[in-house]
Scaffold this motif. Structure first.
Motif, PDB file in Angstrom:
ATOM      1  N   GLU A   1       0.828  -1.203   0.000  1.00  0.00           N
ATOM      2  CA  GLU A   1       0.000   0.000   0.000  1.00  0.00           C
ATOM      3  C   GLU A   1       0.864   1.256   0.000  1.00  0.00           C
ATOM      4  OE1 GLU A   1      -2.518  -0.313   3.346  1.00  0.00           O
ATOM      5  OE2 GLU A   1      -3.718  -1.969   2.547  1.00  0.00           O
ATOM      6  N   MET A   2       1.970   1.219   0.761  1.00  0.00           N
ATOM      7  CA  MET A   2       2.867   2.384   0.773  1.00  0.00           C
ATOM      8  C   MET A   2       3.469   2.615  -0.601  1.00  0.00           C
ATOM      9  SD  MET A   2       5.007   2.578   4.314  1.00  0.00           S
ATOM     10  CE  MET A   2       5.801   1.017   4.116  1.00  0.00           C
ATOM     11  N   TYR A   3       3.753   1.548  -1.298  1.00  0.00           N
ATOM     12  CA  TYR A   3       4.417   1.657  -2.598  1.00  0.00           C
ATOM     13  C   TYR A   3       3.458   2.073  -3.706  1.00  0.00           C
ATOM     14  CZ  TYR A   3       7.500   0.420  -6.488  1.00  0.00           C
ATOM     15  OH  TYR A   3       8.277   0.449  -7.608  1.00  0.00           O
ATOM     16  N   GLU A   4       2.205   1.559  -3.651  1.00  0.00           N
ATOM     17  CA  GLU A   4       1.303   1.741  -4.774  1.00  0.00           C
ATOM     18  C   GLU A   4       0.268   2.843  -4.568  1.00  0.00           C
ATOM     19  OE1 GLU A   4      -0.454  -2.053  -5.506  1.00  0.00           O
ATOM     20  OE2 GLU A   4       1.358  -2.865  -6.469  1.00  0.00           O
TER      21      GLU A   4
ATOM     22  N   SER B   1       6.332   9.287  -5.954  1.00  0.00           N
ATOM     23  CA  SER B   1       7.286   8.833  -4.945  1.00  0.00           C
ATOM     24  C   SER B   1       8.655   8.561  -5.575  1.00  0.00           C
ATOM     25  CB  SER B   1       6.767   7.567  -4.279  1.00  0.00           C
ATOM     26  OG  SER B   1       7.776   7.016  -3.446  1.00  0.00           O
ATOM     27  N   PRO B   2       9.727   8.975  -4.909  1.00  0.00           N
ATOM     28  CA  PRO B   2      11.066   8.695  -5.431  1.00  0.00           C
ATOM     29  C   PRO B   2      11.610   7.345  -4.972  1.00  0.00           C
ATOM     30  CG  PRO B   2      11.259  10.062  -3.503  1.00  0.00           C
ATOM     31  CD  PRO B   2       9.786   9.830  -3.701  1.00  0.00           C
ATOM     32  N   PHE B   3      10.856   6.643  -4.098  1.00  0.00           N
ATOM     33  CA  PHE B   3      11.379   5.428  -3.490  1.00  0.00           C
ATOM     34  C   PHE B   3      11.196   4.242  -4.433  1.00  0.00           C
ATOM     35  CE2 PHE B   3      10.126   8.150   0.082  1.00  0.00           C
ATOM     36  CZ  PHE B   3      11.342   8.246   0.734  1.00  0.00           C
ATOM     37  N   ASP B   4      12.280   3.447  -4.606  1.00  0.00           N
ATOM     38  CA  ASP B   4      12.222   2.241  -5.426  1.00  0.00           C
ATOM     39  C   ASP B   4      11.533   1.090  -4.692  1.00  0.00           C
ATOM     40  OD1 ASP B   4      13.518   3.523  -7.414  1.00  0.00           O
ATOM     41  OD2 ASP B   4      15.437   2.503  -7.164  1.00  0.00           O
ATOM     42  N   SER B   5      11.689   1.050  -3.376  1.00  0.00           N
ATOM     43  CA  SER B   5      11.121  -0.059  -2.613  1.00  0.00           C
ATOM     44  C   SER B   5      11.026   0.343  -1.145  1.00  0.00           C
ATOM     45  CB  SER B   5      11.984  -1.317  -2.756  1.00  0.00           C
ATOM     46  OG  SER B   5      13.285  -1.077  -2.248  1.00  0.00           O
ATOM     47  N   TRP B   6      10.145  -0.352  -0.436  1.00  0.00           N
ATOM     48  CA  TRP B   6      10.004  -0.212   1.018  1.00  0.00           C
ATOM     49  C   TRP B   6      10.213  -1.587   1.638  1.00  0.00           C
ATOM     50  CZ3 TRP B   6       8.399   4.420   3.399  1.00  0.00           C
ATOM     51  CH2 TRP B   6       7.984   5.443   2.524  1.00  0.00           C
TER      52      TRP B   6
ATOM     53  N   ALA C   1       9.147  -7.815   5.727  1.00  0.00           N
ATOM     54  CA  ALA C   1       8.278  -7.568   4.577  1.00  0.00           C
ATOM     55  C   ALA C   1       8.982  -6.599   3.642  1.00  0.00           C
ATOM     56  CB  ALA C   1       6.930  -7.010   5.027  1.00  0.00           C
ATOM     57  N   ARG C   2       8.626  -6.704   2.344  1.00  0.00           N
ATOM     58  CA  ARG C   2       9.202  -5.801   1.349  1.00  0.00           C
ATOM     59  C   ARG C   2       8.271  -5.723   0.150  1.00  0.00           C
ATOM     60  NH1 ARG C   2      12.041  -5.659  -3.459  1.00  0.00           N
ATOM     61  NH2 ARG C   2      13.801  -4.183  -3.579  1.00  0.00           N
TER      62      ARG C   2
ATOM     63  N   VAL D   1      12.360   1.147   6.175  1.00  0.00           N
ATOM     64  CA  VAL D   1      13.399   1.596   5.248  1.00  0.00           C
ATOM     65  C   VAL D   1      12.763   1.908   3.896  1.00  0.00           C
ATOM     66  CG1 VAL D   1      15.594   1.042   4.129  1.00  0.00           C
ATOM     67  CG2 VAL D   1      15.086   0.113   6.400  1.00  0.00           C
ATOM     68  N   GLY D   2      13.118   3.058   3.323  1.00  0.00           N
ATOM     69  CA  GLY D   2      12.777   3.388   1.948  1.00  0.00           C
ATOM     70  C   GLY D   2      14.050   3.556   1.148  1.00  0.00           C
ATOM     71  N   MET D   3      14.142   2.899  -0.019  1.00  0.00           N
ATOM     72  CA  MET D   3      15.377   2.924  -0.796  1.00  0.00           C
ATOM     73  C   MET D   3      15.204   3.797  -2.030  1.00  0.00           C
ATOM     74  SD  MET D   3      17.293  -0.719  -0.491  1.00  0.00           S
ATOM     75  CE  MET D   3      16.267  -1.625  -1.613  1.00  0.00           C
ATOM     76  N   VAL D   4      16.239   4.595  -2.313  1.00  0.00           N
ATOM     77  CA  VAL D   4      16.244   5.524  -3.439  1.00  0.00           C
ATOM     78  C   VAL D   4      17.350   5.097  -4.399  1.00  0.00           C
ATOM     79  CG1 VAL D   4      16.421   7.931  -4.162  1.00  0.00           C
ATOM     80  CG2 VAL D   4      15.458   7.366  -1.913  1.00  0.00           C
TER      81      VAL D   4
END
Length: 707
Positions: free
Chosen positions: A425-428, A444-449, A460-461, A528-531
């Motif tokens: 949900e955070m990603y989409e 969002s600039p984040f590639d993954s959470w 979880a990821r 963690v959010g990855m850029v």
């Protein structure tokens, strides 16, 4: 008290024997002895397997060579057997096998061929072609003064040695005694007892041990660098043979092997013409080039030496001593002093004029360089402030996502499917502002959470990782360690990590992490959010494509550990995060010189316990006038300025190609040189022509009067 037993002494030299009953001085002396004596010969021929031993030919520290006859084939051969036989050490057996393998791999008309390899009564042996002309050392007198025969012999030997080098065999003991002559006097390379396979490690040659014959060793060989020898060591050995053929003695001679080795290392050989003035200077030049102390100053290969000798034999100029331009000019000046004086005056005036013009031009170029660096300093601080603001936006998004009460509840009950759905949900989602995904004015600039527990295990990821990723431990990552420090200090604030290569998809990223605390302040885990790295930071592009001087900006970050470096100190070094030529997830490590400059920037920051996203006061910068952009195709140095991005450890580089920044000033410099030099040059050239004409007229008048 019982008196101690007397120490046994060596019957040969009187030295004390060791615990094994051996005399160390005699062992060393025997290993370095070049021509040991034979034991008394027996009264008649003896048998050794299928061979009849006729007479001993040579003996060394490891093996003995006999002239022998194969009883069934009636063929006379040279038979070499290992002296120790069944009692031989592993090192002796290895060296014996090395010799047979090396010689067997070579098939050249001037390398002594191997006929048979075998073992009789536990004693290894091999047979070779028997050459009845003796060795080169015994026939030196036949070569003295015959420079053509000497050159031909060395060229043949060099070709044979190069044949071995092409097949990975380094002889390491080239000397006249190891060159055998046939009936016609043709040389053949023999005795590969200390040869080395260049493609294998030297397991039986310890570092620091000299292998070979002292008078013919290359300096690096005499220094005990046996494992690092190259083919240039054999080129030196060929030069030593050439020296002895020319002079009748080896390059270095002394009363002991130790003194010889010192001479090899620290003394230049006496030029051959000082020992015999009749020696040809070209052959001397070739010889001394082979005997250079530094390997890189010798001939590049034995084949190159052979070609040089063949040029000499054809009467062509050798390349080892070409006549340089300076020598030619000097000889011309000696033959024509008056024109030389005129030309010298012209050149001197030209240099004075050009020097004055260049001084003025250099001052202008230096001023322009300083101006460009000052501009880059201002630009670096501006870009660093912009990056800092963007990282603050990302950190706010992480904080909003971490503040969701549902996340604490799911983490407390370790509901892994629900945590995975929360990450999705955070990603989409682009509608729920509480999740903090959508930034003002963009996606969002984040590639993954992903979510870690307090031990650093992935719970979880999203996007869904590879099958073996969930449950994997990442407590050694910088993003986890930074969040852990904030959790222990009960400070639920974001942490910006070093850059790393993601184990989920092998792409480079940096992360923004935050500790997850329960209502009582207990540590539950890390969000963690990855850029990803690339050409932009979200919608932020650091470089202006319309910049007139092609000024560009680059963002770099410290390198995080890899899994193999877990538990070790920070590895050091930097990688590029943002560059206009990088694709998404791509990166590039930077060299040590730039890394040291970035460390200067970081170390110059005043120490603080505050947040990473804070403007440093004062704001340090470093300028480098010889920087080189590792991703640019443009050649030449760049003018660069570095500025830190707050206390994140990131560094901004603003750089300009020096040729673009200084193009106008260089053009002006050349114009100054030409405007200042051309009038003087033309005037002096005209004066020179007039003086030359007058001098030639005077010469013709004198010649006519004499006639």
């Amino acid at each position: 008290m019982t008196p101690s037993a007397p120490t046994p002494l060596c019957p040969r030299c009187g030295s004390s024997l060791n615990t094994a009953g051996l005399c160390s001085p005699c062992l060393i002396r025997g290993a370095l002895e070049e021509e040991p004596e034979f034991p008394p010969a027996s009264s008649g021929p003896s048998r050794f397997g299928d061979y009849e031993l006729l007479e001993p030919l040579a003996r060394g520290g490891m093996g003995v060579v006999y002239r022998a006859r194969h009883r069934r084939l009636e063929r006379v051969v040279a038979l070499k057997l290992l002296v120790g036989g069944v009692l031989a050490s592993e090192a002796e057996l290895h060296r014996f096998r090395t010799e047979t393998e090396a010689a067997a791999r070579l098939d050249h008309p001037n390398i002594v061929p191997i006929y048979e390899v075998g073992e009789h009564d536990g004693c290894p042996y091999f047979t070779m072609k028997y050459l009845d002309g003796g060795n080169l050392g015994e026939n030196l007198a036949r070569f003295r003064g015959d420079r053509r025969r000497i050159a031909e012999t060395l060229a043949v030997l060099a070709r044979a040695v190069h044949h071995g080098h092409q097949r990975g065999i380094l002889h390491r003991d080239l000397k006249p005694a190891n060159v055998l002559l046939d009936t016609g006097g043709r040389p053949h390379v023999a005795d590969f007892g200390v040869a080395r396979d260049l493609e294998k490690k030297a397991e039986h040659t310890r570092s620091g041990v000299s292998v070979g014959t002292p008078s013919y060793m290359a300096p690096e060989q005499a220094a005990g660098q046996s494992r690092n020898l190259t083919t240039s060591a054999d080129v030196y050995g060929l030069g030593a043979i050439l020296y002895e053929l020319l002079t009748g003695r080896p390059p270095f001679m002394a009363d002991s092997p130790t003194l010889i080795l010192q001479q090899v290392l620290y003394t230049e050989p006496t030029p051959p013409h000082e020992l015999d003035p009749r020696i040809d200077r070209d052959l001397e030049t070739i010889c001394l080039k082979c005997l250079e102390k530094e390997p890189e100053r010798r001939y590049g290969s034995a084949e190159e030496l052979a070609e040089e000798l063949e040029r000499y034999l054809r009467g062509e100029p050798i390349r080892s001593r070409p006549i340089g331009r300076a020598t030619r000019v000097w000889r011309w000046c000696r033959r024509h002093p008056v024109p030389a004086g005129l030309v010298g005056s012209i050149i001197w005036l030209l240099l004075v004029t050009a020097g004055a013009a260049l001084t003025v031009a250099r001052a202008q170029v230096d001023d322009r360089r300083r101006e460009e660096l000052s501009t880059n300093i201002y630009a670096a601080r501006t870009v660093a402030g912009t990056v800092l603001f963007r990282l603050e936006e990302y950190s706010d998004a992480i904080e909003r996502a971490a503040s969701a009460p549902r996340l604490r509840e799911l983490l407390q009950h370790q509901n892994l499917p629900a945590l995975q759905e929360f990450c999705r949900e955070m990603y989409e989602s682009h509608e729920d502002p509480r999740l903090g995904l959508k930034l003002p004015g963009g996606d969002s600039p984040f590639d993954s959470w992903f979510i870690l527990d307090a031990q650093g295990t992935v719970l979880a990821r999203w996007p869904e990782p590879p099958r073996d990723f969930l449950g994997k431990g990442f407590a050694w990552r910088d993003y986890f360690e930074g969040a852990k420090r904030h959790a222990l200090a009960r400070q639920p604030q974001p942490y910006i990590s070093s850059a790393f290569l993601s184990e989920a998809d092998d792409r480079h990223r940096f992360a923004i992490s935050i500790p997850l605390l329960d209502a009582e302040g207990g540590w539950q885990g890390v969000l963690v959010g990855m850029v990803g790295t690339g050409a932009t930071l979200g919608s932020l592009r650091l470089s202006d494509p319309d910049e007139a001087r092609q000024r560009s900006a680059v963002l770099v970050a410290p390198r995080d550990r890899t899994r193999s470096e877990a538990g070790k100190p920070a590895p050091g070094g930097y990688i590029i995060l943002l560059h206009e030529d990088l694709g998404h997830g791509e990166s590039l490590p930077l060299d040590g010189g730039l890394a040291r400059e970035f460390d200067k920037v970081s170390q110059s920051l005043p120490r603080t316990e505050g947040e990473q996203l804070r403007m440093p006061e004062p704001w340090p910068t470093v300028t480098v006038a010889e920087h080189r952009d590792p991703l640019a195709t443009r050649e030449g140095p760049w003018l660069a300025a570095f500025a830190p991005v707050g206390y994140t450890g990131f560094v901004v580089i603003v750089q300009t190609p020096a040729d673009a920044a200084l193009a106008m000033d260089k053009t002006l410099a050349w114009r100054l040189v030409l405007w200042g030099a051309v009038p003087f040059f033309l005037g002096e050239a005209l004066l020179g022509i007039l003086l030359w004409s007058a001098w030639r007229t005077t010469i013709r008048w004198r010649e006519a009067r004499e006639r």
